[in-house]
Design a protein around this motif. Sequence first.
Motif, PDB file in Angstrom:
ATOM      1  N   LEU A  44      83.243-119.718  11.411  1.00  0.00           N
ATOM      2  CA  LEU A  44      83.382-118.999  12.674  1.00  0.00           C
ATOM      3  C   LEU A  44      82.020-118.534  13.177  1.00  0.00           C
ATOM      4  O   LEU A  44      81.148-118.139  12.399  1.00  0.00           O
ATOM      5  CB  LEU A  44      84.271-117.770  12.499  1.00  0.00           C
ATOM      6  CG  LEU A  44      85.777-117.978  12.354  1.00  0.00           C
ATOM      7  CD1 LEU A  44      86.464-116.635  12.164  1.00  0.00           C
ATOM      8  CD2 LEU A  44      86.366-118.701  13.564  1.00  0.00           C
ATOM      9  N   GLN A  45      81.857-118.552  14.498  1.00  0.00           N
ATOM     10  CA  GLN A  45      80.694-117.929  15.122  1.00  0.00           C
ATOM     11  C   GLN A  45      81.043-116.465  15.369  1.00  0.00           C
ATOM     12  O   GLN A  45      81.981-116.151  16.114  1.00  0.00           O
ATOM     13  CB  GLN A  45      80.344-118.610  16.439  1.00  0.00           C
ATOM     14  CG  GLN A  45      79.214-117.954  17.219  1.00  0.00           C
ATOM     15  CD  GLN A  45      77.857-118.164  16.546  1.00  0.00           C
ATOM     16  OE1 GLN A  45      77.507-119.273  16.194  1.00  0.00           O
ATOM     17  NE2 GLN A  45      77.106-117.092  16.376  1.00  0.00           N
ATOM     18  N   VAL A  46      80.323-115.565  14.710  1.00  0.00           N
ATOM     19  CA  VAL A  46      80.559-114.130  14.864  1.00  0.00           C
ATOM     20  C   VAL A  46      79.316-113.509  15.487  1.00  0.00           C
ATOM     21  O   VAL A  46      78.202-113.671  14.971  1.00  0.00           O
ATOM     22  CB  VAL A  46      80.869-113.464  13.507  1.00  0.00           C
ATOM     23  CG1 VAL A  46      81.037-111.951  13.684  1.00  0.00           C
ATOM     24  CG2 VAL A  46      82.117-114.072  12.886  1.00  0.00           C
ATOM     25  N   THR A  47      79.506-112.801  16.583  1.00  0.00           N
ATOM     26  CA  THR A  47      78.400-112.212  17.331  1.00  0.00           C
ATOM     27  C   THR A  47      78.565-110.703  17.407  1.00  0.00           C
ATOM     28  O   THR A  47      79.664-110.210  17.678  1.00  0.00           O
ATOM     29  CB  THR A  47      78.345-112.789  18.757  1.00  0.00           C
ATOM     30  OG1 THR A  47      78.202-114.214  18.679  1.00  0.00           O
ATOM     31  CG2 THR A  47      77.186-112.208  19.546  1.00  0.00           C
ATOM     32  N   LEU A  48      77.491-109.973  17.135  1.00  0.00           N
ATOM     33  CA  LEU A  48      77.500-108.516  17.262  1.00  0.00           C
ATOM     34  C   LEU A  48      76.633-108.103  18.440  1.00  0.00           C
ATOM     35  O   LEU A  48      75.488-108.550  18.561  1.00  0.00           O
ATOM     36  CB  LEU A  48      76.976-107.839  15.994  1.00  0.00           C
ATOM     37  CG  LEU A  48      77.788-108.076  14.707  1.00  0.00           C
ATOM     38  CD1 LEU A  48      77.189-109.218  13.910  1.00  0.00           C
ATOM     39  CD2 LEU A  48      77.852-106.819  13.860  1.00  0.00           C
ATOM     40  N   MET A  49      77.173-107.255  19.310  1.00  0.00           N
ATOM     41  CA  MET A  49      76.448-106.708  20.457  1.00  0.00           C
ATOM     42  C   MET A  49      76.160-105.238  20.164  1.00  0.00           C
ATOM     43  O   MET A  49      77.075-104.433  20.026  1.00  0.00           O
ATOM     44  CB  MET A  49      77.273-106.854  21.741  1.00  0.00           C
ATOM     45  CG  MET A  49      76.583-106.314  22.989  1.00  0.00           C
ATOM     46  SD  MET A  49      77.653-106.333  24.475  1.00  0.00           S
ATOM     47  CE  MET A  49      77.695-108.074  24.854  1.00  0.00           C
ATOM     48  N   VAL A 149      74.836-108.510   6.810  1.00  0.00           N
ATOM     49  CA  VAL A 149      75.308-109.189   8.025  1.00  0.00           C
ATOM     50  C   VAL A 149      74.450-110.424   8.296  1.00  0.00           C
ATOM     51  O   VAL A 149      74.958-111.500   8.631  1.00  0.00           O
ATOM     52  CB  VAL A 149      75.275-108.225   9.226  1.00  0.00           C
ATOM     53  CG1 VAL A 149      75.518-108.972  10.535  1.00  0.00           C
ATOM     54  CG2 VAL A 149      76.309-107.122   9.057  1.00  0.00           C
ATOM     55  N   ARG A 150      73.147-110.282   8.143  1.00  0.00           N
ATOM     56  CA  ARG A 150      72.246-111.425   8.353  1.00  0.00           C
ATOM     57  C   ARG A 150      72.511-112.523   7.311  1.00  0.00           C
ATOM     58  O   ARG A 150      72.499-113.711   7.644  1.00  0.00           O
ATOM     59  CB  ARG A 150      70.792-110.969   8.280  1.00  0.00           C
ATOM     60  CG  ARG A 150      70.375-110.027   9.399  1.00  0.00           C
ATOM     61  CD  ARG A 150      68.858-109.785   9.363  1.00  0.00           C
ATOM     62  NE  ARG A 150      68.464-108.795  10.346  1.00  0.00           N
ATOM     63  CZ  ARG A 150      68.313-107.495  10.090  1.00  0.00           C
ATOM     64  NH1 ARG A 150      68.513-107.046   8.857  1.00  0.00           N
ATOM     65  NH2 ARG A 150      67.951-106.651  11.027  1.00  0.00           N
ATOM     66  N   GLU A 151      72.728-112.126   6.079  1.00  0.00           N
ATOM     67  CA  GLU A 151      72.977-113.115   5.031  1.00  0.00           C
ATOM     68  C   GLU A 151      74.189-113.972   5.336  1.00  0.00           C
ATOM     69  O   GLU A 151      74.222-115.155   4.989  1.00  0.00           O
ATOM     70  CB  GLU A 151      73.174-112.404   3.681  1.00  0.00           C
ATOM     71  CG  GLU A 151      71.903-111.871   3.060  1.00  0.00           C
ATOM     72  CD  GLU A 151      72.173-111.233   1.707  1.00  0.00           C
ATOM     73  OE1 GLU A 151      73.233-111.556   1.099  1.00  0.00           O
ATOM     74  OE2 GLU A 151      71.344-110.414   1.264  1.00  0.00           O
ATOM     75  N   TYR A 152      75.179-113.391   5.986  1.00  0.00           N
ATOM     76  CA  TYR A 152      76.382-114.150   6.319  1.00  0.00           C
ATOM     77  C   TYR A 152      76.226-114.993   7.581  1.00  0.00           C
ATOM     78  O   TYR A 152      77.165-115.657   7.996  1.00  0.00           O
ATOM     79  CB  TYR A 152      77.587-113.209   6.446  1.00  0.00           C
ATOM     80  CG  TYR A 152      78.251-112.933   5.122  1.00  0.00           C
ATOM     81  CD1 TYR A 152      79.238-113.785   4.631  1.00  0.00           C
ATOM     82  CD2 TYR A 152      77.885-111.838   4.348  1.00  0.00           C
ATOM     83  CE1 TYR A 152      79.850-113.544   3.409  1.00  0.00           C
ATOM     84  CE2 TYR A 152      78.488-111.597   3.116  1.00  0.00           C
ATOM     85  CZ  TYR A 152      79.467-112.449   2.657  1.00  0.00           C
ATOM     86  OH  TYR A 152      80.066-112.218   1.439  1.00  0.00           O
ATOM     87  N   GLN A 155      75.421-113.801  14.407  1.00  0.00           N
ATOM     88  CA  GLN A 155      74.486-113.691  15.526  1.00  0.00           C
ATOM     89  C   GLN A 155      74.403-112.226  15.953  1.00  0.00           C
ATOM     90  O   GLN A 155      75.425-111.577  16.151  1.00  0.00           O
ATOM     91  CB  GLN A 155      74.957-114.545  16.699  1.00  0.00           C
ATOM     92  CG  GLN A 155      74.048-114.514  17.915  1.00  0.00           C
ATOM     93  CD  GLN A 155      74.604-115.330  19.078  1.00  0.00           C
ATOM     94  OE1 GLN A 155      75.806-115.287  19.350  1.00  0.00           O
ATOM     95  NE2 GLN A 155      73.753-116.079  19.745  1.00  0.00           N
ATOM     96  N   ILE A 156      73.191-111.713  16.090  1.00  0.00           N
ATOM     97  CA  ILE A 156      73.000-110.299  16.418  1.00  0.00           C
ATOM     98  C   ILE A 156      72.266-110.177  17.751  1.00  0.00           C
ATOM     99  O   ILE A 156      71.175-110.721  17.916  1.00  0.00           O
ATOM    100  CB  ILE A 156      72.190-109.580  15.320  1.00  0.00           C
ATOM    101  CG1 ILE A 156      72.897-109.720  13.965  1.00  0.00           C
ATOM    102  CG2 ILE A 156      71.994-108.114  15.667  1.00  0.00           C
ATOM    103  CD1 ILE A 156      72.048-109.299  12.790  1.00  0.00           C
TER     104      ILE A 156
END
Length: 585
Positions: A44-49, A149-152, A155-156
């Motif tokens: 999955l593409q997971v993005t954090l805003m 979070v970065r290791e997984y 996208q931040i």
Amino acid sequence: MAGKLPGKLDEVEQLIFKTDVLVIGAGNAGCFAAIEAKKLEPNLQVTLMEKAHIDRSGCLAAGMDAINTYIKKGRTIEEFVRWSRSQAGGLIREDLTQSLAEVLNQPAEEWEEWGLPIKKDEDEEYHTRGKWDITIRGSEMKVILAEKVREYGCQILNRVVATNLLVVDGRVIGAAGFGVRDGKMYIVLARAVIVSTGGCAGLYKPYTNDGVDSHHHLWYCPFNTGAGYAMGIRAGAEMTTFEMRWCATRTKDFNGPIDTISVGYETPMINAKGEKVLQERYAHLGGEAAPRFIRANVPMEEWLNGRGPCFVDTRSMNDEDIKDMKTDYLNERPAFVLYLAARGQNLKEEPIELYGNDPYIVGGHTASGYWIDIKRATTLPGLFAAGDVAGGTPNKFVGGCAAEGMLAARGAVEYLQTLSTLPEVSQEQIIKERDRVFAPAIRQAETGDGITPREMEERMQRLMDEYAGGIHQFYRMNGTQLQFALKNIRILKDQTKYLIARDLHELMEAHEVIDRLDVAEALLHHLLFREETRWPGWQTRTDFPERNDAKFDCFVNSRRNPDTGEIEVFTRPYEQIVPGDRYLP
């Protein structure tokens, strides 16, 4: 354009992203939600805003000294539900609290695996502090979480302020925002959205603001401005229990936590006469462990009745305990130790004065927030809520908010399996949001005349403080005062069309005050509707001073019509699952 406000709307550059799961707010709950989603479906593409920077954002930015909800050996889920229920005056979502308790310990244990120091006893069990607390050395806990979070491979999007949800045919399909560093508009289209922006501080004027320029000398994170609530309110999501405000006893003049001393080191609360108020008058409710609204209200009552100020009595502490207590503070409120030193305060001779804080709307401490189901889905399809922004489950605190992030991710990933194609967002909706977002900047460029966010915020805080039960009114309010506040908050909402922003940071502040006003309006409707006093201190109606179980032993919910802006207030019944007296642990 980089770092500059646009002078014209057509100068605003748009960036469009597509993702599977969008997490709005990369604090505690948001990070655990992102990690859990990637664990479940690595592709999955997971993005954090995140409007700040993920390394030091949210309530955990400066660290913590304890995880206040952990089910220790020998304790049960039912005990946890009973305790949480009694702490909230008998009003919680028991179904949500049970499901939370089932996974409550996992975040702490994972944090330890990732490098968080957790204090242990000789038997290698976590060191306890109170019934449900474990002691940690948490100054770097947010940095550890961000690195995971970065290791997984998530996208931040750092330094991006979320401004509104994108809704098509009643379904949430993403969010809009702007870059507080680059001035660009961000459109993030998502198959599922998890909102985890934290609660709302800054609605009320803090008593510590007088004569200082910090403007937000608070206990709760001042950057949690109610954006997550406000976006949902504007989109028509159902909200619950805003009237259960969070007010707590805090160190006087410094707004530091008190439980570190009172719970961790068993120091009693005393008034100016030396009376142990909680032990002597509230023994039937648990004494020093009485519900938090009682503990918040006692200093106010003592002041009003000529027995203030109040203190936590540290005079019986030994030197080792005092040193340990100060070390605990260095993990959560380090400047408080400097404050004590600057005063030359000897805690064995002079106790620590306490007082209340300004009220907040915080779903991790009270039941305020989105009305959600067991999968943490809101009433808007495609939108899930976790942490302080999710309602119904008070006393989550750090561990619970993290666990709820995991549950929201599970719900969102399951929801993805039901979808086919993502509906298209219209350019008209994007342009409308762009014009709304950048209006204060354009107004500044064209006229240079208007209302600054600081000016509007100060007016809002005074209104809420003086007429809606703020700290300067000892948390007291009545119907006439609340109606006056509501009338004038609506005037301020109309005057947001005069807001100006002279740089990108001030543009962010403009939208923070807009969001706070939307939260304040909803809060006032809730406070007006509950014509009783259920939580003295958190919600004290002087015109209805008694609890009214016949009419208000229920949840007070609201929904704002996205088209008309009118707010409907209604009730939902209480459903008891765990047997026993709801007001006793």
